[in-house]
Design an enzyme around this catalytic site. Structure first.
Site, PDB file in Angstrom:
ATOM      1  N   PRO A 144       0.827  -1.207   0.000  1.00 38.11           N
ATOM      2  CA  PRO A 144       0.000   0.000   0.000  1.00 38.11           C
ATOM      3  C   PRO A 144       0.862   1.258   0.000  1.00 38.11           C
ATOM      4  O   PRO A 144       1.824   1.352   0.755  1.00 38.11           O
ATOM      5  CB  PRO A 144      -0.774  -0.111   1.328  1.00 38.11           C
ATOM      6  CG  PRO A 144       0.067  -0.980   2.199  1.00 38.11           C
ATOM      7  CD  PRO A 144       0.857  -1.880   1.310  1.00 38.11           C
ATOM      8  N   MET A 145       0.531   2.220  -0.868  1.00 40.73           N
ATOM      9  CA  MET A 145       1.215   3.514  -0.866  1.00 40.73           C
ATOM     10  C   MET A 145       0.174   4.609  -1.051  1.00 40.73           C
ATOM     11  O   MET A 145      -0.558   4.613  -2.048  1.00 40.73           O
ATOM     12  CB  MET A 145       2.236   3.589  -2.003  1.00 40.73           C
ATOM     13  CG  MET A 145       3.467   2.728  -1.796  1.00 40.73           C
ATOM     14  SD  MET A 145       4.569   2.769  -3.244  1.00 40.73           S
ATOM     15  CE  MET A 145       3.727   1.608  -4.336  1.00 40.73           C
ATOM     16  N   CYS A 150       3.543   3.051   8.883  1.00 40.63           N
ATOM     17  CA  CYS A 150       3.750   4.330   8.192  1.00 40.63           C
ATOM     18  C   CYS A 150       4.532   5.299   9.077  1.00 40.63           C
ATOM     19  O   CYS A 150       4.110   5.621  10.180  1.00 40.63           O
ATOM     20  CB  CYS A 150       2.414   4.949   7.797  1.00 40.63           C
ATOM     21  SG  CYS A 150       2.644   6.532   6.961  1.00 40.63           S
ATOM     22  N   GLY A 185      10.496  -3.434   1.523  1.00 40.69           N
ATOM     23  CA  GLY A 185      11.610  -2.489   1.659  1.00 40.69           C
ATOM     24  C   GLY A 185      12.733  -2.778   0.685  1.00 40.69           C
ATOM     25  O   GLY A 185      13.289  -3.866   0.676  1.00 40.69           O
TER      26      GLY A 185
END
Length: 310
Positions: free
Chosen positions: A16-17, A99, A193
């Site tokens: 998710p971004m 986040c 990552g």
């Protein structure tokens, strides 16, 4: 591998971004081989207030069996209530405990939850009570690597799947993400990552013993990272996907789709000749047909130049 059954439909998904992984981009990634994805993060409070803007964030019918609805917040009861309300909207519910962005952390949400593991446990406990499938996306710690403690806390409260970004919250996106992490295999674990290539996917899984990975920034402008095909996409393939992406954004946002596409221009033109001049020109375009035409011209000239070199 894990004692818990893995309900995800595959090993490699789209992370998710916020502002990036909207419906058009998810659709592109699914078509190129992503096995699952998430919504952009949605505030639990806004779900309870039934804010209409959330409708655009929820999965659409054609993809809901592949999507986790990601919630953020810091109140255990708000998060549980919101989770119960959104559960049917996707395949599962995900808690954002990763986040690191200031405006989220200031509200005590996202990776701020890693400062208080007891609160994190309480949140997971309350959400677990009301939903069938629950995952948590986290980092390896707030300031230092405490992933062992975080993992054990999540597992003790019955989390089904753990997604972990191999940096601390304080690191934000600096330094190198750690892939070699604590993983006893009690629940399925997915790494995140610094995953920018198919080799990165393989190495991250080898080093962590994870069940899979989720790709974030490495998918922007490179949705081919999800494809089974080892070869790089041809210029033609690339252009087709770009034009399709522009069309999908236009369907979703009307004229504003052109502006939304600007986030992807650098990724799609990475390492291409004269890309900087082209980007500068494209960022000023406001009409969808002009935008598509500019890409066709640019790709044609790159292709012709390539042929003369060949």
């Amino acid at each position: 591998m894990g004692a818990k059954e893995n309900f995800l439909p595959g090993a490699v998904g789209l992370a998710p971004m916020a502002g990036v992984t909207d419906y058009p981009f998810r659709k592109i990634c699914f078509e190129l081989g992503a096995k699952f994805a998430f919504t952009e993060m949605i505030s639990a409070k806004s779900v309870l207030l039934n804010i209409s803007v959330n409708e655009k964030y929820f999965p659409k019918k054609d993809e809901k069996h592949l999507i986790g609805v990601q919630l953020f917040g810091s109140d255990p009861f708000e998060l549980a209530q919101a989770a119960a309300l959104v559960e049917e909207r996707g395949l599962w519910v995900d808690l954002n405990a990763g986040c690191p962005v200031a405006k989220v952390v200031k509200r005590g949400a996202g990776s701020a939850l890693l400062k208080d593991i007891d609160l994190l446990k309480k949140i997971v406990r309350e959400m677990r009570r009301v939903v069938k499938r629950l995952s948590v996306k986290t980092r390896i710690g707030w300031e230092k690597d405490e992933f062992e403690r975080i993992y054990e806390a999540l597992v003790s409260e019955g989390v089904d799947i753990n997604f972990v970004h191999g940096r601390t919250a304080k690191q934000m996106y600096s330094g190198k993400a750690k892939w070699d992490i604590y993983n006893p295999g009690v629940v399925p674990l997915y790494m995140s990552g610094d995953i920018y290539s198919k080799d990165d996917i393989r190495r991250a899984m080898e080093l962590s013993g994870a069940d899979g990975v989720i790709v974030a920034r490495g998918a922007i402008g490179n949705p081919w990272i999800f494809s089974e095909n080892r070869n790089s996409p041809s210029l033609d393939d690339k252009l087709k996907v770009i034009l399709k992406h522009i069309d999908l954004l236009t369907e979703e946002y009307g004229k504003h789709g052109v502006v939304e596409f600007r986030k992807f221009v650098a990724g799609y033109t990475k390492d291409m000749p004269h890309a900087r001049e082209f980007r500068n020109k494209v960022m000023k375009i406001t009409d969808v047909n002009d935008l598509k035409e500019a890409f066709v011209k640019y790709f044609t000239s790159v292709s012709q130049h390539k042929h003369t070199l060949d």
